[in-house]
Scaffold this active site. Structure first.
Site, PDB file in Angstrom:
ATOM      1  N   HIS A 141      81.426  -8.020  73.847  1.00  0.00           N
ATOM      2  CA  HIS A 141      81.171  -6.636  74.227  1.00  0.00           C
ATOM      3  C   HIS A 141      79.804  -6.484  74.869  1.00  0.00           C
ATOM      4  O   HIS A 141      78.958  -7.384  74.808  1.00  0.00           O
ATOM      5  CB  HIS A 141      81.269  -5.721  73.008  1.00  0.00           C
ATOM      6  CG  HIS A 141      82.674  -5.529  72.519  1.00  0.00           C
ATOM      7  ND1 HIS A 141      83.317  -6.430  71.699  1.00  0.00           N
ATOM      8  CD2 HIS A 141      83.581  -4.566  72.792  1.00  0.00           C
ATOM      9  CE1 HIS A 141      84.545  -6.006  71.458  1.00  0.00           C
ATOM     10  NE2 HIS A 141      84.733  -4.884  72.097  1.00  0.00           N
ATOM     11  N   LYS A 145      76.501  -2.070  71.894  1.00  0.00           N
ATOM     12  CA  LYS A 145      77.438  -1.801  70.805  1.00  0.00           C
ATOM     13  C   LYS A 145      76.721  -1.915  69.472  1.00  0.00           C
ATOM     14  O   LYS A 145      75.982  -2.860  69.239  1.00  0.00           O
ATOM     15  CB  LYS A 145      78.600  -2.797  70.880  1.00  0.00           C
ATOM     16  CG  LYS A 145      79.670  -2.588  69.811  1.00  0.00           C
ATOM     17  CD  LYS A 145      80.884  -3.436  70.089  1.00  0.00           C
ATOM     18  CE  LYS A 145      81.958  -3.256  69.026  1.00  0.00           C
ATOM     19  NZ  LYS A 145      82.365  -1.822  68.896  1.00  0.00           N
TER      20      LYS A 145
HETATM   21  N1  LIG Z   1      89.099   2.902  69.726  1.00  0.00           N
HETATM   22  C1  LIG Z   1      88.769   2.516  70.964  1.00  0.00           C
HETATM   23  O1  LIG Z   1      89.629   2.305  71.841  1.00  0.00           O
HETATM   24  C2  LIG Z   1      87.320   2.394  71.327  1.00  0.00           C
HETATM   25  C3  LIG Z   1      86.921   2.079  72.621  1.00  0.00           C
HETATM   26  C4  LIG Z   1      85.540   2.050  72.908  1.00  0.00           C
HETATM   27  C5  LIG Z   1      84.624   2.339  71.918  1.00  0.00           C
HETATM   28  N2  LIG Z   1      85.057   2.615  70.651  1.00  0.00           N
HETATM   29  C6  LIG Z   1      84.151   3.000  69.578  1.00  0.00           C
HETATM   30  O2  LIG Z   1      83.759   4.339  69.835  1.00  0.00           O
HETATM   31  C7  LIG Z   1      82.447   4.558  69.334  1.00  0.00           C
HETATM   32  C8  LIG Z   1      81.581   5.110  70.445  1.00  0.00           C
HETATM   33  O3  LIG Z   1      81.424   4.131  71.437  1.00  0.00           O
HETATM   34  P1  LIG Z   1      80.520   4.502  72.739  1.00  0.00           P
HETATM   35  O4  LIG Z   1      80.385   3.246  73.513  1.00  0.00           O
HETATM   36  O5  LIG Z   1      81.074   5.712  73.387  1.00  0.00           O
HETATM   37  O6  LIG Z   1      79.113   4.850  72.046  1.00  0.00           O
HETATM   38  P2  LIG Z   1      77.953   5.782  72.612  1.00  0.00           P
HETATM   39  O7  LIG Z   1      76.760   5.464  71.787  1.00  0.00           O
HETATM   40  O8  LIG Z   1      77.884   5.674  74.094  1.00  0.00           O
HETATM   41  O9  LIG Z   1      78.466   7.282  72.270  1.00  0.00           O
HETATM   42  C9  LIG Z   1      78.358   7.851  70.993  1.00  0.00           C
HETATM   43  C10 LIG Z   1      78.009   9.322  71.197  1.00  0.00           C
HETATM   44  O10 LIG Z   1      78.087  10.015  69.945  1.00  0.00           O
HETATM   45  C11 LIG Z   1      76.993  10.903  69.876  1.00  0.00           C
HETATM   46  N3  LIG Z   1      76.763  11.302  68.485  1.00  0.00           N
HETATM   47  C12 LIG Z   1      76.013  10.680  67.548  1.00  0.00           C
HETATM   48  N4  LIG Z   1      76.065  11.368  66.388  1.00  0.00           N
HETATM   49  C13 LIG Z   1      76.869  12.441  66.604  1.00  0.00           C
HETATM   50  C14 LIG Z   1      77.327  13.516  65.801  1.00  0.00           C
HETATM   51  N5  LIG Z   1      76.940  13.630  64.527  1.00  0.00           N
HETATM   52  N6  LIG Z   1      78.171  14.438  66.350  1.00  0.00           N
HETATM   53  C15 LIG Z   1      78.548  14.330  67.653  1.00  0.00           C
HETATM   54  N7  LIG Z   1      78.154  13.334  68.474  1.00  0.00           N
HETATM   55  C16 LIG Z   1      77.322  12.403  67.939  1.00  0.00           C
HETATM   56  C17 LIG Z   1      75.848  10.148  70.513  1.00  0.00           C
HETATM   57  O11 LIG Z   1      74.796  11.027  70.874  1.00  0.00           O
HETATM   58  C18 LIG Z   1      76.559   9.525  71.708  1.00  0.00           C
HETATM   59  O12 LIG Z   1      76.562  10.407  72.810  1.00  0.00           O
HETATM   60  C19 LIG Z   1      81.992   3.218  68.762  1.00  0.00           C
HETATM   61  O13 LIG Z   1      82.274   3.195  67.379  1.00  0.00           O
HETATM   62  C20 LIG Z   1      82.898   2.213  69.456  1.00  0.00           C
HETATM   63  O14 LIG Z   1      83.109   1.038  68.704  1.00  0.00           O
HETATM   64  C21 LIG Z   1      86.376   2.641  70.339  1.00  0.00           C
HETATM   65  O1  LIG Z   2      82.713  -0.608  73.422  1.00  0.00           O
HETATM   66  C1  LIG Z   2      82.980  -0.585  72.198  1.00  0.00           C
HETATM   67  O2  LIG Z   2      82.162  -0.324  71.284  1.00  0.00           O
HETATM   68  C2  LIG Z   2      84.379  -0.863  71.782  1.00  0.00           C
HETATM   69  N1  LIG Z   2      84.689  -0.658  70.534  1.00  0.00           N
HETATM   70  C3  LIG Z   2      85.982  -0.828  69.976  1.00  0.00           C
HETATM   71  C4  LIG Z   2      85.939  -1.902  68.909  1.00  0.00           C
HETATM   72  O3  LIG Z   2      84.889  -1.949  68.187  1.00  0.00           O
HETATM   73  O4  LIG Z   2      86.930  -2.636  68.770  1.00  0.00           O
HETATM   74  C5  LIG Z   2      87.055  -1.058  71.024  1.00  0.00           C
HETATM   75  C6  LIG Z   2      86.614  -1.909  72.116  1.00  0.00           C
HETATM   76  C7  LIG Z   2      85.366  -1.366  72.777  1.00  0.00           C
END
Ligand SMILES: NC(=O)c1ccc[n+]([C@@H]2O[C@H](COP(=O)([O-])OP(=O)(O)OC[C@H]3O[C@@H](n4cnc5c(N)ncnc54)[C@H](O)[C@@H]3O)[C@@H](O)[C@H]2O)c1
Ligand SMILES: O=C(O)C1=N[C@H](C(=O)O)CCC1
Length: 254
Positions: A141, A145
């Protein structure tokens, strides 16, 4: 938009709207004919903006340390939730189930990966697991992250471990006797998981299986966060008709 047309429209709020995924979700919801983006909430904003705007479904892409408080708030306020934020241990999932027990009719979808290809990768890996004595997961990643290993790798390891146990497979062979701490990766239910972080990467995972005379590598690559959006929109459309906790995207796929 006229009232009758709005009646068929799903009112969506986004938590983490300023983040990498949240911003992508806002674009995707804005582009969906059957949805209306009614609230965008980020750190420091009041969650009440969601109910004040009449959000029917909230999408959470925040951080592992705040997602449970956000989700509890959504459940307490009767708002369906689609959660992509990672960090969900079995204990956390059981806690969410407990919250929902008192809220019949309310739906929550939690998926470690909304990418259709990633879901298929995990399905293929689960199918293959029983046939190989060795298996390891390498997830890769971007370096911003927060959590390691990824939620996808953790979920994949759980699925593989369950498939191996069902097939009666024992521990994977490993003669390591002298290890620099960390060299063999994390041990998740007997499956070694390695996390790579590097600029230029988005989200990638390989599952490496091995047995006598052969290996099988199953790999998925997300090059752009738009790849997660079909799955997110699928969940937004489905969550209101799926009371209780839906874990992962598989139950929503045809
Ligand atoms: N399930 C999936 O398909 C998938 C895909 C990508 C990322 N993710 C996960 O999603 C999460 C976010 O990833 P990202 O890359 O967007 O991170 P990021 O850090 O870019 O975004 C997180 C956002 O949440 C905000 N935030 C923090 N505390 C908050 C609160 N109390 N209320 C509202 N907003 C708040 C932050 O200010 C930031 O803008 C991570 O846990 C990542 O692993 C999951
Ligand atoms: O970018 C991230 O953070 C992602 N989080 C998810 C994970 O932790 O599996 C999904 C993939 C991207």
């Amino acid at each position: 938009m006229t009232d009758e047309r709005e009646q068929g429209t799903i009112r969506v709020g986004v938590l983490g709207a300023g983040g990498r995924m949240g911003a992508e979700v806002c674009k995707a919801v804005d582009g969906a004919a059957d949805m209306k983006l009614v609230a965008t909430v980020d750190q420091g904003d009041a969650l009440s903006e969601l109910t004040d705007a009449g959000a029917q479904v909230v999408v959470d892409f925040t951080t592992p340390d705040v997602v449970m408080d956000n989700l509890r708030w959504c459940v307490d306020h009767g708002v369906h939730a689609v959660v992509g934020t990672t960090g969900f241990t079995e204990q956390r999932l059981d806690q969410v189930r407990g919250w929902l027990a008192g809220k019949p009719g309310l739906g929550v979808v939690i998926a470690p990966n909304f990418g259709i290809g990633a879901v298929l990768m995990m399905q293929f890996a689960t199918r293959a697991a029983r046939y190989f004595e060795s298996v390891e997961i390498i997830e890769q990643h971007h370096p911003r992250k927060l959590d390691a290993p990824s939620g996808t790798a953790t979920h994949t390891a759980r699925l593989i471990a369950a498939a191996r146990a069902e097939a009666g497979l024992g521990p994977v062979p490993d003669a390591t006797a002298d290890e620099v701490p960390g060299a063999r990766g994390a041990d998740l239910d007997g499956v070694r998981v390695h996390a790579v972080r590097a600029t230029g990467l988005v989200a990638h995972q390989e599952v490496l299986f091995g047995t006598t005379g052969e290996t099988l590598t199953i790999r998925h690559d997300s090059y752009d966060r738009v790849s997660f959006m079909p799955g997110v929109l699928l969940a937004v459309r489905a969550v209101r008709s799926r009371p209780g906790l839906t874990l992962a995207l598989d139950p929503l796929l045809d």
